[in-house]
Design an enzyme around this catalytic site. Structure first.
Site, mmCIF file in Angstrom:
data_model
loop_
_atom_site.group_PDB
_atom_site.id
_atom_site.type_symbol
_atom_site.label_atom_id
_atom_site.label_comp_id
_atom_site.label_asym_id
_atom_site.label_seq_id
_atom_site.Cartn_x
_atom_site.Cartn_y
_atom_site.Cartn_z
ATOM 1 N N HIS A 51 0.837 -1.195 0.000
ATOM 2 C CA HIS A 51 0.000 0.000 0.000
ATOM 3 C C HIS A 51 0.877 1.252 0.000
ATOM 4 C CE1 HIS A 51 -3.404 -2.327 1.984
ATOM 5 N NE2 HIS A 51 -2.363 -3.006 2.452
ATOM 6 N N TYR A 52 0.298 2.374 -0.420
ATOM 7 C CA TYR A 52 0.861 3.661 -0.003
ATOM 8 C C TYR A 52 -0.109 4.315 0.957
ATOM 9 C CZ TYR A 52 -1.758 5.866 -3.987
ATOM 10 O OH TYR A 52 -2.707 6.271 -4.877
ATOM 11 N N THR A 53 0.429 5.170 1.838
ATOM 12 C CA THR A 53 -0.425 5.731 2.884
ATOM 13 C C THR A 53 -1.212 6.952 2.409
ATOM 14 O OG1 THR A 53 1.358 7.161 3.690
ATOM 15 C CG2 THR A 53 1.147 4.972 4.707
ATOM 16 N N GLU A 115 2.626 -0.888 4.516
ATOM 17 C CA GLU A 115 2.295 0.481 4.108
ATOM 18 C C GLU A 115 3.596 1.229 3.814
ATOM 19 O OE1 GLU A 115 -0.457 2.204 3.576
ATOM 20 O OE2 GLU A 115 -2.109 1.146 4.572
ATOM 21 N N HIS A 174 -2.711 -3.359 -3.183
ATOM 22 C CA HIS A 174 -4.076 -3.237 -2.665
ATOM 23 C C HIS A 174 -5.078 -3.177 -3.825
ATOM 24 C CE1 HIS A 174 -6.605 -1.212 0.780
ATOM 25 N NE2 HIS A 174 -6.989 -2.443 0.503
ATOM 26 N N ASP A 184 -3.886 2.065 -4.818
ATOM 27 C CA ASP A 184 -2.531 1.972 -4.286
ATOM 28 C C ASP A 184 -1.994 0.547 -4.424
ATOM 29 O OD1 ASP A 184 -4.476 1.319 -2.137
ATOM 30 O OD2 ASP A 184 -2.733 1.147 -0.833
HETATM 31 ZN ZN LIG Z 1 -4.092 0.431 0.638
#
Ligand SMILES: [Zn+2]
Length: 287
Positions: A51-53, A115, A174, A184
């Site tokens: 993921h990226y936040t 993340e 994700h 993401d």
């Molecule tokens: Zn995510």
């Protein structure tokens, strides 16, 4: 050792045999006899979800440690040697949500969530994300990851993959598992580089892609056939006979992962050829 007392019996009837408090010894059972081992089993952790936040580092840390959202690991953006381990691997983190991949639908149960501190979409282009429909951002709207982050991701994912024996195609974004909700880790996530430089995840062979592009097959494929090929790789997709919005979301997710420089959210010859090349290479591997 325990004591059992039955004073009530004495109180009720003197005809009962005299029973006093006696010490008894409970047997201690052996609950960890490992002389036999089952063959039918696998690691409980089957996926790594990246993921990226879409937040800065202090906000990311606050959200992931104080709210009802979490991840096992957080790759910070500052130039230090740290990777934050926020949730023990053997506990569930709440990062995946609804969706699915490769026949699994509750990925919080079976995945490690990572993340990465990254803004995601550049600020001027973020507005369209607030609309109900998922926006198909072009590549240039996404924010680059830092070199040190790529190196940390490579080390962490390599370690986790070995430790839990994770299949290459189960290292996913994700967006791969929730294509109608998430985009993401985005088009700048270096899937190709991670594969070619560090041997991480899945990637197609260029020669296979070229061969599928040269064949006439694509023009003869029905929508149902192409959707089945996506399903064969692991994507969840509906079975309508059209490229409706949910179906295009899956194409966009696939392109974010495997053709990030040309995000059309429409099926075309190259997208199809990449999908076929992936299924040829990974089709027989268990998920
Ligand atoms: Zn995510």
């Amino acid at each position: 050792m325990s004591k059992r007392c039955i004073p009530i019996a004495l109180a009720l009837s003197f005809t009962l045999p005299l029973i006093s408090c006696v010490a008894t010894t409970e047997p201690r059972f052996v609950i960890d006899d490992q002389s036999y081992q089952s063959q039918g089993k696998n690691e409980r952790i089957n996926f790594i979800v990246l993921h990226y936040t879409a937040e800065d580092e202090p906000t990311s840390l606050e959200l992931l440690t104080t709210k009802n959202v979490s991840a096992h690991y957080l790759i910070p953006s500052t130039d230090n040697n740290k990777i934050y381990h926020l949730v023990p691997d053997n506990e569930r983190a709440w990062h995946a949500g609804s969706g699915g991949f490769a026949g699994r639908t509750v990925l919080n149960d079976t995945s490690i969530g990572i993340e990465i501190v990254n803004d995601g979409i550049q600020l001027p282009y973020r507005g369209s994300l607030k609309s109900q429909n998922l926006a198909y951002h072009p590549t240039e709207h996404f924010v680059d990851f830092k070199e040190i982050q790529v190196r940390k991701i490579a080390q962490l994912v390599t370690d986790l993959t070995k430790r839990y024996d994770i299949s290459p195609k189960n290292i996913i974004g994700h967006s791969d598992m929730a294509p109608s909700r998430k985009i993401d880790p985005g088009a700048k996530f270096p899937w190709e580089r991670l594969y070619k430089e560090f041997g991480i995840g899945a990637w197609y062979d260029e020669a296979d892609k070229q061969r599928f592009m040269d064949e006439e097959e694509f023009t003869q494929q029905s929508i149902a056939d192409i959707k089945q090929a996506l399903r064969d790789y692991g994507y969840q997709i509906n079975n309508t006979e059209e490229w409706d919005k949910p179906s295009r979301n899956v194409i966009y997710a696939f392109q974010l992962h495997f053709r990030p420089d040309n995000l059309s959210a429409e099926i075309d010859l190259e997208t199809y050829a990449i999908l076929k090349a992936l299924n040829k290479k990974y089709g027989n591997q268990p998920s």
